[in-house]
Design a protein around this motif. Structure first.
Motif, mmCIF file in Angstrom:
data_model
loop_
_atom_site.group_PDB
_atom_site.id
_atom_site.type_symbol
_atom_site.label_atom_id
_atom_site.label_comp_id
_atom_site.label_asym_id
_atom_site.label_seq_id
_atom_site.Cartn_x
_atom_site.Cartn_y
_atom_site.Cartn_z
ATOM 1 N N SER A 1 0.832 -1.196 0.000
ATOM 2 C CA SER A 1 0.000 0.000 0.000
ATOM 3 C C SER A 1 0.867 1.245 0.000
ATOM 4 C CB SER A 1 -0.918 -0.001 1.231
ATOM 5 O OG SER A 1 -1.749 1.134 1.243
ATOM 6 N N ARG A 2 0.445 2.242 -0.752
ATOM 7 C CA ARG A 2 1.148 3.519 -0.819
ATOM 8 C C ARG A 2 0.148 4.638 -0.575
ATOM 9 N NH1 ARG A 2 4.373 0.248 -0.473
ATOM 10 N NH2 ARG A 2 6.199 -0.199 -1.759
ATOM 11 N N ALA A 3 0.541 5.611 0.219
ATOM 12 C CA ALA A 3 -0.333 6.738 0.519
ATOM 13 C C ALA A 3 0.523 7.969 0.761
ATOM 14 C CB ALA A 3 -1.199 6.434 1.746
ATOM 15 N N SER A 4 -0.128 9.067 1.033
ATOM 16 C CA SER A 4 0.559 10.294 1.395
ATOM 17 C C SER A 4 0.256 10.614 2.854
ATOM 18 C CB SER A 4 0.100 11.449 0.501
ATOM 19 O OG SER A 4 0.414 11.192 -0.858
ATOM 20 N N GLU B 1 -16.421 18.389 -0.319
ATOM 21 C CA GLU B 1 -16.053 17.584 -1.483
ATOM 22 C C GLU B 1 -15.285 18.447 -2.474
ATOM 23 O OE1 GLU B 1 -19.423 15.632 -3.197
ATOM 24 O OE2 GLU B 1 -20.098 14.803 -1.270
ATOM 25 N N LEU B 2 -14.348 17.811 -3.186
ATOM 26 C CA LEU B 2 -13.522 18.512 -4.163
ATOM 27 C C LEU B 2 -13.727 17.937 -5.555
ATOM 28 C CD1 LEU B 2 -10.087 18.740 -2.276
ATOM 29 C CD2 LEU B 2 -11.999 20.370 -2.230
ATOM 30 N N ASP B 3 -13.752 18.812 -6.539
ATOM 31 C CA ASP B 3 -13.734 18.393 -7.945
ATOM 32 C C ASP B 3 -12.277 18.385 -8.377
ATOM 33 O OD1 ASP B 3 -14.183 17.813 -10.554
ATOM 34 O OD2 ASP B 3 -15.062 19.753 -11.082
ATOM 35 N N VAL B 4 -11.606 17.264 -8.110
ATOM 36 C CA VAL B 4 -10.178 17.143 -8.379
ATOM 37 C C VAL B 4 -9.854 15.672 -8.598
ATOM 38 C CG1 VAL B 4 -9.563 16.892 -5.946
ATOM 39 C CG2 VAL B 4 -7.883 17.813 -7.531
ATOM 40 N N THR B 5 -8.846 15.384 -9.381
ATOM 41 C CA THR B 5 -8.417 14.001 -9.598
ATOM 42 C C THR B 5 -7.437 13.591 -8.509
ATOM 43 O OG1 THR B 5 -8.685 14.216 -11.997
ATOM 44 C CG2 THR B 5 -7.297 12.411 -11.193
ATOM 45 N N LEU B 6 -7.710 12.460 -7.867
ATOM 46 C CA LEU B 6 -6.873 12.000 -6.759
ATOM 47 C C LEU B 6 -6.561 10.517 -6.937
ATOM 48 C CD1 LEU B 6 -5.742 13.120 -3.981
ATOM 49 C CD2 LEU B 6 -7.653 11.897 -2.935
ATOM 50 N N ARG B 7 -5.284 10.187 -7.014
ATOM 51 C CA ARG B 7 -4.874 8.790 -7.085
ATOM 52 C C ARG B 7 -4.866 8.183 -5.687
ATOM 53 N NH1 ARG B 7 0.400 9.099 -11.128
ATOM 54 N NH2 ARG B 7 -0.697 9.978 -12.944
ATOM 55 N N HIS B 8 -4.936 6.857 -5.629
ATOM 56 C CA HIS B 8 -4.950 6.174 -4.344
ATOM 57 C C HIS B 8 -3.719 6.525 -3.509
ATOM 58 C CE1 HIS B 8 -8.508 3.631 -4.630
ATOM 59 N NE2 HIS B 8 -8.245 3.495 -5.912
ATOM 60 N N ARG B 9 -2.568 6.626 -4.136
ATOM 61 C CA ARG B 9 -1.332 6.891 -3.396
ATOM 62 C C ARG B 9 -1.235 8.338 -2.914
ATOM 63 N NH1 ARG B 9 2.597 5.247 -8.178
ATOM 64 N NH2 ARG B 9 0.926 3.730 -8.324
ATOM 65 N N HIS B 10 -2.194 9.162 -3.359
ATOM 66 C CA HIS B 10 -2.207 10.564 -2.925
ATOM 67 C C HIS B 10 -3.212 10.806 -1.799
ATOM 68 C CE1 HIS B 10 -0.617 11.654 -7.207
ATOM 69 N NE2 HIS B 10 0.313 11.114 -6.428
ATOM 70 N N GLU B 11 -3.929 9.744 -1.397
ATOM 71 C CA GLU B 11 -4.795 9.872 -0.229
ATOM 72 C C GLU B 11 -3.957 10.236 0.994
ATOM 73 O OE1 GLU B 11 -8.515 7.513 0.513
ATOM 74 O OE2 GLU B 11 -7.349 6.019 -0.565
ATOM 75 N N ALA C 1 -7.215 15.176 2.118
ATOM 76 C CA ALA C 1 -7.983 14.629 1.002
ATOM 77 C C ALA C 1 -7.974 13.104 1.027
ATOM 78 C CB ALA C 1 -7.404 15.128 -0.325
ATOM 79 N N VAL C 2 -9.168 12.511 0.868
ATOM 80 C CA VAL C 2 -9.310 11.056 0.828
ATOM 81 C C VAL C 2 -10.286 10.698 -0.286
ATOM 82 C CG1 VAL C 2 -8.828 10.815 3.295
ATOM 83 C CG2 VAL C 2 -11.203 11.012 2.512
#
Length: 291
Positions: free
Chosen positions: A35-38, A146-156, A171-172
């Motif tokens: 698992s990778r996250a921020s 809520e945000l209108d933005v693209t978020l990858r799993h590793r950027h959670e 951001a999650v």
């Protein structure tokens, strides 16, 4: 003559660059088993990250922008609010300054996260702002953002910033949208995790199954913890709970959501049916045991 549009865009770009530069020393990557996250440095020696993105077991490491890794241990985690707290050597890193101010609807927002330790940025807008709410797992979240933005799993676990560079949360990934765990929730939960390692939740000691009734819905008792508060109150397997503190039950999920930290020790009136006959109980909510 200079183009005013160019000037405005240049000023906006410079402001965003400055906001990102300010938080870069606080952003890290969190590596756990497959698992990778921020995450971000909340206090000296402590990193906050998204619980959902953190593996349930195995070693945890904090990866920095210079390519180095530092071992970390889990100080505590709260599945209901998606907040996890890690301990590690944060030498050379700067703790963040969170703001409790909720962003305005339609305002610009950026998410500063990390990829293998290197800071990343995504730009979008605040698409929804609402009142305090409870997560599907029963966590008390101080505001719906809520945000209108693209978020990858590793950027959670990355930081959510407004156009002024203020950090208003983490951001999650929620169901079909990007959510923000507000700063007020982070401060409250992380402080509890730092001192106690967990956030206490109410406990009934029951396994419940929703059932349809002729006059509404109920919660059938499928199992009873013999040492739990419901057993002490006299509730038995097969009973069907129909009301809670004189209010008709609307579902099992809503019942479980009411078992927050403040519910522990409170007495409730439970109306049920046993073999079709009405029965009632006085139940004192306990504290959920550590799993």
């Amino acid at each position: 003559m200079s183009d005013p549009t160019t000037s405005i865009l240049s000023s906006l770009s410079a402001a965003l660059e400055g906001a990102v530069a300010k938080v870069r020393p606080s952003i890290v990557s969190v590596h756990s088993r497959r698992s990778r996250a921020s995450g971000f440095v909340w206090k000296a020696g402590l990193v906050v990250t998204a619980d959902e993105a953190l593996a349930e077991e195995g070693d945890v490491a904090i990866k920095l922008a210079d390519g180095t890794s530092r071992p970390a241990t889990i100080a505590g985690r709260d599945h209901t609010t998606d907040v996890a707290l890690l301990r590690f050597d944060s030498a050379g890193l700067t703790p963040v300054a969170l703001t409790s101010r909720v962003p305005a609807l339609g305002g610009l927002a950026s998410v500063v996260a990390a990829e293998n330790g290197n800071p990343t940025v995504a730009l979008g807008a605040v698409s929804l702002v609402g009142e305090r709410w409870r997560s599907l797992r029963g966590g008390d979240i101080d505001a719906r953002i809520e945000l209108d933005v693209t978020l990858r799993h590793r950027h959670e676990g990355g930081l959510a910033l407004n156009a002024s560079g203020e950090i208003f949360g983490m951001a999650v990934l929620g169901p079909r949208r990007v959510l923000v765990i507000p700063s007020a929730t982070i401060e409250r939960v992380a402080a509890r995790l730092e001192t106690h390692g967990r956030v206490a939740r109410g406990y009934l000691g029951l396994g419940l199954q929703p059932v349809k009734l002729d006059d509404g819905v109920g919660a059938m008792v499928m199992s009873v913890d013999g040492a739990g508060p419901s057993a002490a109150a006299g509730i038995k397997q097969g009973d069907v709970i129909v009301a809670w503190n004189n209010e008709r039950l609307t579902g099992v999920r809503s019942l479980l959501r009411s078992l927050g930290p403040d519910s522990i020790g409170s007495a409730v009136d439970v109306a049920a049916r046993r073999g079709g006959e009405p029965v009632s109980f006085k139940l004192t909510i306990g504290e959920r045991p550590e799993r």
